[in-house]
Design an enzyme around this catalytic site. Structure first.
Site, mmCIF file in Angstrom:
data_model
loop_
_atom_site.group_PDB
_atom_site.id
_atom_site.type_symbol
_atom_site.label_atom_id
_atom_site.label_comp_id
_atom_site.label_asym_id
_atom_site.label_seq_id
_atom_site.Cartn_x
_atom_site.Cartn_y
_atom_site.Cartn_z
ATOM 1 N N SER A 182 -75.874 -62.307 73.704
ATOM 2 C CA SER A 182 -74.906 -61.511 74.461
ATOM 3 C C SER A 182 -73.639 -62.329 74.644
ATOM 4 O O SER A 182 -73.676 -63.570 74.678
ATOM 5 C CB SER A 182 -75.472 -61.145 75.841
ATOM 6 N N TYR A 197 -79.082 -63.052 83.915
ATOM 7 C CA TYR A 197 -79.044 -62.438 82.591
ATOM 8 C C TYR A 197 -78.269 -63.326 81.625
ATOM 9 O O TYR A 197 -78.725 -63.587 80.500
ATOM 10 C CB TYR A 197 -78.398 -61.058 82.669
ATOM 11 N N LYS A 201 -79.646 -65.221 78.107
ATOM 12 C CA LYS A 201 -79.022 -65.063 76.794
ATOM 13 C C LYS A 201 -78.462 -66.383 76.277
ATOM 14 O O LYS A 201 -78.401 -66.610 75.062
ATOM 15 C CB LYS A 201 -77.940 -63.981 76.851
#
Length: 292
Positions: A182, A197, A201
Site C-alpha cells: 500500500s 494498517y 503494509k
C-alpha cells in the site's frame, strides 16, 4: 602488459593458485528465459492463486489475469463468492475456481496449495492480496484490533508466500510471488489515518525484499505492488465526501479512485516470464499519490 594483468596471469598458473582455491560457484535455478521465448507479456499456461479474489482488488486482478491468458486462476478466500465472481467464472468456464481458505492458518494455506497442485498439476504464481484496514486515530486502537490487522495482513501474507515458495522448490518451478502492499507503507494517509494498517503494509513490503534475496537461487521472484486509493467496498465512500473535489484541487494527482482492474497490468507483468530479471521491488500504482 600492466602489473595487474601480470599478477592475474601468474595467479592462474599451477595447481595451488589462489584462484583455484576459491569456493565453487553456487548452484542456482536461473530465471533467464530460453532461446524460444517470444517475449510477449502473457500468463499463458500459468496457474495463479490470488488470496481474497472473491471481490474487490483481488477480483479485479483475477479479471486481468484471465484476460492475459492465465490457464487457471484460484481465489483463496474465507467468504463465499458473490454474483460478480460468479459472472466472471461463467465468462471463463473452468478457468476461475474458488477454494475456501483462512490465510491466517498456516496449515490451511499449505493444504490449499497442495489442493491446487493436485487439481491443476502445478502452481506458477501466488498473489498475497487478502487484507483489511481500520481507519481511526492511533490512540483508539486496542490489542484485539491490532492483532486482527497483523494476523491477516502480515501473518497471512507470510504463510501464503512461504507455502508457495516451498511448493515451487519442490516442483522445480520458477515461481513468482506478488504482495499487495500500500502507499501507506511509504507515508500516512491523511484522509483516513491508520498507523497499524500502514505498519502492516510496511512489513509486507520489507518481506518482499528479503524473500527475494533469500529465494533468488531457487528461481523464485518476489515483488510487491503499492496501490493508492482503489474503489472497493472499503473505500467507495471517499469520493462521495462533500469536500472531495476541493481536496483534489489542492492535492493534485488523478482526481479519482482506481478501478481494481487498473492495477492488474503491474501484477501480470510481475507474474509473467517477461519479468524474469525483476525481483525485490515495489511498484506504486497510485494515480492520486499527491493526495496522501
Amino acid at each position: 602488459m600492466p602489473p595487474a594483468a601480470v599478477t592475474l596471469q601468474n595467479a592462474t598458473v599451477g595447481t595451488s593458485s589462489p584462484v583455484e582455491q576459491l569456493a565453487p560457484n553456487p548452484v542456482f535455478l536461473s530465471t533467464e528465459p530460453g532461446p524460444e521465448f517470444d517475449w510477449k507479456i502473457s500468463l499463458r499456461g500459468k496457474v495463479i492463486a490470488i488470496t481474497g479474489a472473491n471481490r474487490g482488488i483481488g477480483l479485479g486482478l483475477a479479471t486481468v489475469c484471465l484476460a492475459n491468458d492465465a490457464a487457471e486462476v484460484y481465489s483463496l478466500d474465507l467468504f463465499e463468492p458473490g454474483e460478480e465472481f460468479q459472472a466472471l467464472a461463467n465468462a471463463n468456464p473452468k478457468r476461475l475456481r474458488y477454494l475456501h481458505c483462512d490465510v491466517t492458518s498456516e496449515e490451511n494455506v499449505l493444504k490449499v496449495v497442495d489442493d491446487i497442485v493436485a487439481e491443476s498439476g502445478r502452481i506458477d504464481g501466488m498473489v498475497a492480496n487478502a487484507g483489511m484496514t481500520k481507519h481511526q486515530p492511533a490512540l483508539k486502537f486496542d490489542r484485539p484490533q491490532l492483532e486482527q490487522l497483523f494476523n491477516l495482513n502480515v501473518y497471512g501474507a507470510y504463510f501464503c508466500a512461504t507455502a508457495a515458495a516451498k511448493k515451487f522448490i519442490e516442483l522445480g518451478i520458477k515461481g513468482s510471488i506478488v504482495f499487495t502492499a500500500s502507499m501507506t507503507s511509504y507515508r500516512p494517509n491523511r484522509a483516513a489515518p491508520s498507523a497499524p494498517y500502514g505498519g502492516t503494509k510496511g512489513a509486507v513490503r520489507n518481506m518482499a525484499h528479503t524473500f527475494a534475496m533469500e529465494w533468488a537461487s531457487h528461481g523464485i521472484r518476489v515483488n510487491s505492488i503499492s496501490p493508492g486509493f482503489v474503489r472497493t467496498q472499503m473505500t467507495y465512500y471517499v469520493e462521495k465526501a462533500a469536500d472531495w473535489n476541493l481536496k483534489m484541487q489542492y492535492y493534485g494527482g488523478m482526481p479519482r479512485l482506481a478501478d481494481p482492474r487498473e492495477l492488474g497490468g503491474a501484477y501480470v507483468y510481475l507474474l509473467s516470464d517477461c519479468a524474469s530479471y525483476t525481483t525485490g521491488i515495489d511498484i506504486p500504482v497510485a494515480g492520486i499519490v499527491g493526495a496522501w
